[in-house]
Design an enzyme around this catalytic site. Sequence first.
Site, PDB file in Angstrom:
ATOM      1  N   GLY A 312      10.487   1.015  37.022  1.00  0.00           N
ATOM      2  CA  GLY A 312       9.525   0.613  38.030  1.00  0.00           C
ATOM      3  C   GLY A 312       8.504  -0.409  37.565  1.00  0.00           C
ATOM      4  N   SER A 313       7.283  -0.267  38.061  1.00  0.00           N
ATOM      5  CA  SER A 313       6.263  -1.318  37.964  1.00  0.00           C
ATOM      6  C   SER A 313       5.762  -1.605  36.564  1.00  0.00           C
ATOM      7  CB  SER A 313       5.080  -0.956  38.866  1.00  0.00           C
ATOM      8  OG  SER A 313       5.471  -0.917  40.215  1.00  0.00           O
ATOM      9  N   VAL A 314       6.153  -0.826  35.565  1.00  0.00           N
ATOM     10  CA  VAL A 314       5.773  -1.170  34.185  1.00  0.00           C
ATOM     11  C   VAL A 314       6.371  -2.514  33.786  1.00  0.00           C
ATOM     12  CG1 VAL A 314       5.397   1.191  33.383  1.00  0.00           C
ATOM     13  CG2 VAL A 314       7.709   0.228  33.336  1.00  0.00           C
TER      14      VAL A 314
END
Length: 593
Positions: A312-314
């Site tokens: 995801g957004s990492v």
Amino acid sequence: MTRIPLRPLARILQARAKGENPDAIERENLRLRHEAMRDRSRARAEGRLLVLGLAFVCAFVTVGARMGTMASSTPAEPRASARGAGIVAQRGDILDRDGRILATNMETYSLYAHPHQMIYPANAARELAKIFPELDAAKLEKRFTGNGKFYWIRRTMSPEQRQAVHDIGDPGLLFGPREMRLYPNGPIAAHILGGTSFGTEDVSYAEIKGTAGIEHSFDAELRDPANGGKPLQLSLDLTVQAALEQVLDGGMKLMHAKGASAILMDVHTGEIISMASLPDFDPNDRPHLPTSGHPDDSPLFDRSIQGIYELGSVFKIFTISQALELGLVSPDTMIDTRGPIRWGRFRINDDHPIGKEASVSEILIESSNIGTARIAQMIGAERQQQFLHKLGFFVPSPVELSEAAMTKPNWQTNWSDLTTMTVSYGHGMSISPLHLATAYAAVANGGRLLKPTLLKQTAPQEGERVMSEATSAIARQLLRKVVTEGTASFGEVPGYDVGGKTGSANKLRPTGGYYEDKTISTFASVFPIRDPKYTLIVMLDEPYTFIYGENRRTAGWTTVPVAAEIIRRIGPLLGLRPYVEPQRVADITLSSN
């Protein structure tokens, strides 16, 4: 030695003056010289005979004394001074970075039976079943009364169990000396250490072979007799590892997660200070490999290395860092964030719209998928793949574990424009938490990608440069704002200046598509952000917590608080002094009376 001339001139002249024969003087001197030579030879020969005689006397006296001693001693059978079929070379210990034992050897005994030598087989079977509850008394008695002449009962046993067996008193129960591998800290660092098993063995010898983890990767070195039992020193800190596992376990249970992993890495040396995967196991009693179900259902599955997930957004910090490096944007560049972005039948949306446009800083702080996708479009597919290649996202992690070499990231083979956009915010590409930790270390340390290692290092690594120091510095500032102003506000730990990025991604179904109610929640952090020393990756598998009347599954609610508590606990153990911002001294006005 002074030699006297045979014809001394003075005597020759004197003899001639007297009318004597000078030759008589020469003959006389020659006779005297020969006599002196004979005397010296005789003295030398007599000395040699004396020394030889003394040597013979000493030899005969020694032999006679030894014969007398043996004649007066009590007869006895000769015994071998060396052990027979024992362990020839001890397997080397495994130590943590401070020299504390993680794995060592323990002398123990095997237990076997010669049924034909047993006196009371039924009684022996009943007593053995009491000592070893896993044994069946009826089966033992059947074997003891059968036609077999040898039967294994136990490969290893504790001293207390050996004494209890000895007390049975049956001559058909026999012990054999051997060694076993001991892990004194139980399940701590279990996935890293792995485990061992017995290879070639008999009643008095057993070969210890590594089967997983460090024990397998360094099996040849640990068993090599040329090393003389030299220990293998790891980069792990046992105290930090224990604290991290304790907090991670509590967080996993509190957030109702199926599993969890955490990795703490030194951003300058690449050393893995701590790495954990839950649920775990005790390597002293390693469970068997599962024969059915999903691999991550087994406690043997290492989520930190073997787990391949869309995180995801990492990923967003990598997209923004590349755009900064290419000069496409600055932190204040405004990006169109209107949505959704349509690509065929697919749509890219934001969970929380942030307006028609936002700065690059705001896109990361608010975790905008649309804004990140727009930036990825500016970068392009080819350059994006090149950058991800530099970060090591297309190859197995080079850490010293055989499990890592067999685990390869997964990505879309057809890298379309849609893939470029989704990968920019962590969908469409699956990597392990260790891959993520390595990449975040590069963001933190000034832009150099280091090789992750489980071996203690004596100096920082150089590593390949993947971004400039200027880009790294801006990226760190943005990560700090995510904690102070954005989705990771629960990650603030006073005194440690934490920076990081949250990531929440729905889990992939084995049959395709995504689960609606199962997520992988990750928090990738760097601390202290003003002078980065460590990166910490914490991941929870299928977490949720009930807050404000609904189940929360995103990383900001689940993983971030766990990571913050880990940093709070391990910071002092790492020797990090909390930084306290100096307060402004109040203005003082002097007045005279």
